[in-house]
Write an enzyme that holds these catalytic residues in place. Structure first.
Site, short mmCIF file in Angstrom:
data_model
loop_
_atom_site.label_atom_id
_atom_site.label_comp_id
_atom_site.label_asym_id
_atom_site.label_seq_id
_atom_site.Cartn_x
_atom_site.Cartn_y
_atom_site.Cartn_z
NE ARG A 148 -4.42 2.22 9.61
CZ ARG A 148 -4.34 3.53 9.38
NH1 ARG A 148 -5.15 4.36 9.99
NH2 ARG A 148 -3.45 4.00 8.53
CG ASN A 197 -10.66 4.72 3.85
OD1 ASN A 197 -11.01 4.99 2.71
ND2 ASN A 197 -9.83 5.48 4.54
CB CYS A 234 -11.61 9.93 -0.84
SG CYS A 234 -9.84 9.99 -0.51
CG HIS A 255 -7.15 5.83 -1.28
ND1 HIS A 255 -7.00 5.29 -0.03
CD2 HIS A 255 -7.74 7.04 -1.08
CE1 HIS A 255 -7.49 6.12 0.89
NE2 HIS A 255 -7.95 7.18 0.27
CE1 TYR A 289 -3.86 5.61 1.31
CE2 TYR A 289 -4.35 7.84 0.60
CZ TYR A 289 -4.30 6.88 1.60
OH TYR A 289 -4.70 7.20 2.87
#
Ligand code: G6P
Ligand code: MN
Length: 443
Positions: free
Chosen positions: A94, A148, A169, A199, A264
């Site tokens: 990540r 995700n 989510c 998102h 987001y």
């Protein structure tokens, strides 16, 4: 299905797991748990989180059988529900996802923008493998996915190995709970007319007994600029700087547009500000989460040793309530409404069929039945369609190991300014993540 549920969690060593178990404990009378299997490839985290979960279950649900395993098939066979929260490459990957665009002056975020693209390339092959294992060894089970990037993972599974699956989510539910708290009603009394992608969604109306509460809320926010957000979202939530910035930006967008956005959306509305903030902080979110996780795991060890009372700092109530509520709705066929990620079968006529969309659906024993949410407001349609095209190409690239589709995907992402930049990003990702991208060898 037996009287109690048999549930496994792939990625069970996550710091989120005890929060989910709290949800099972809260709902033990309505959604009883007969057996829980935690599976993780990280033996250390599995042992720490497993011990914490054991302590919780012994105190509150002593009849639930708990197994810890590193063997995926053990967590697939004989289960009613397989929950999935894996992170391919862990937080180190990540960090790479987020730092490569950040170094190029672009948004570095795990799901939105180039970071989400890289995460999808790594995650999709593993998730499709999991789906194939479920199809082979336990086709009757439900996969509840919150790995995700959720929408892209769901789309890949739907295209490559359609099994009984719902992807979720917690963001829409967070909005709904926060609004309900602010207005002083039960969350279930609100109906959110929500549409979009994971998102990247919006509530265009929020109905309470026949009235849309959004116009009044917007007026209130405009007339009371210094509104105490602790009252709206709770002081616990607002104590977290990431949540605070996200929620303040969410309300800014709402004030301007009259539509209630997924948090987001801040990456698209305030791109320059976010990039400046990123540069000032000098750290990726991955690095922050690594620190957070270290402290949380140390806390779990203290609790397990009996030196401390449990205090959950990750995951939280909304995430757990949505997950367990959804399991209950499927297990009991209760026909509840949830906002979920499901294939578009006409819900959003301006997006292709089969595209995964995030919309309200009735959830019952046969899964999700999505509502038609109709055409999008023109003001947000272009962004959603552009990201939908990026997602479609990314899924194609991840499944086929196709460099051509990968480049096309990045080049049409609204947060990537040019095809030249897309090429640089792609080269950097393919080389930094080579060990997790075997599908691209030779492409
Ligand atoms: C929200 C999102 C999730 C995300 C989580 C944690 O709940 O909906 O998709 O995984 O936040 O984000 P963080 O940056 O704290 O890891
Ligand atoms: Mn999410």
């Amino acid at each position: 299905m037996s009287s109690g549920l048999r549930v496994s969690i792939l990625g069970g060593g996550s710091a989120y797991t005890p929060g989910l178990i709290e949800g099972f404990i809260r709902m033990k009378d309505t959604v009883p748990l007969e057996r829980l299997v935690l599976m993780d490839i990280d033996s250390r985290k599995l042992a720490i989180v497993g011990a914490m979960v054991k302590t919780m279950l012994e105190a509150e649900m002593p009849d639930t059988r708990l197994d810890l395993t590193q063997d995926r098939l053990e967590a697939i066979q004989d289960m009613d529900f397989i929950l999935c929260q894996i992170r391919v490459g862990g937080l180190n990957a990540r960090h790479i996802d987020e730092s490569i665009p950040a170094q190029m002056g672009l948004v570095g975020q795990e799901t939105t923008g180039p970071g989400g693209f890289a995460m999808a390339l790594r995650t999709i092959p593993v998730m499709v493998d999991i789906a194939r294992d479920i199809e082979t060894h336990n086709p009757g089970a439900w996969l509840i996915n919150y790995t995700n990037p959720t929408g892209l993972v769901a789309e890949a599974i739907y295209k490559a190995c359609p099994i009984k699956e719902i992807s979720i989510c917690d963001e829409p539910m967070i909005l709904q709970e926060a609004l309900a708290g602010f207005v002083g009603v039960e969350p279930a009394s609100l109906f959110m007319e929500y549409f979009g992608l994971n998102h990247l969604g919006w509530a265009r109306r929020v109905m309470l007994r026949g009235n849309d509460i959004l116009p009044v809320l917007r007026q209130t926010l405009q007339e009371v600029p210094g509104l105490n957000l602790d009252r709206v979202f709770g002081s616990d939530v607002m104590a977290d700087p990431k949540a605070q910035m996200e929620l303040e930006n969410t309300l800014r967008i709402f004030r301007e547009t009259g539509l209630l956005p997924s948090p987001y959306l801040q990456y698209y509305f305030f791109t320059d500000e976010i990039i400046r903030h990123q540069a000032d902080s000098g750290r990726t979110r991955a690095q922050e989460v690594m620190e957070l996780e270290k402290a949380i795991l140390a806390d779990f060890e203290e609790v397990t040793a009996g030196r401390k009372k449990p205090e959950l700092k990750r995951g939280g109530r909304w995430h757990a309530d949505m997950m367990i509520g959804l399991l209950g709705a499927i297990a009991q066929g209760s026909r509840s409404v949830y906002i979920v990620n499901v294939p578009n079968q006409g819900s959003m006529p301006e997006l292709p069929y089969g595209k995964i969309v995030e919309v309200p659906a009735i959830v019952d024993a046969s899964g999700s039945h999505a509502f038609a949410v109709g055409n999008m407001p023109a003001s947000v349609r272009g962004l959603i369609q552009a990201v939908a095209a990026y997602e479609e190409l990314t899924v194609e690239a991840a499944l086929k190991g196709s460099r051509k589709h990968a480049l096309e995907a990045l080049a049409c992402h609204p947060l990537v300014p040019s095809r030249e930049t897309a090429k640089k990003l792609l080269d950097a990702y393919l080389s930094a993540h080579a060990e997790y991208l075997p599908q691209f060898v030779g492409s």
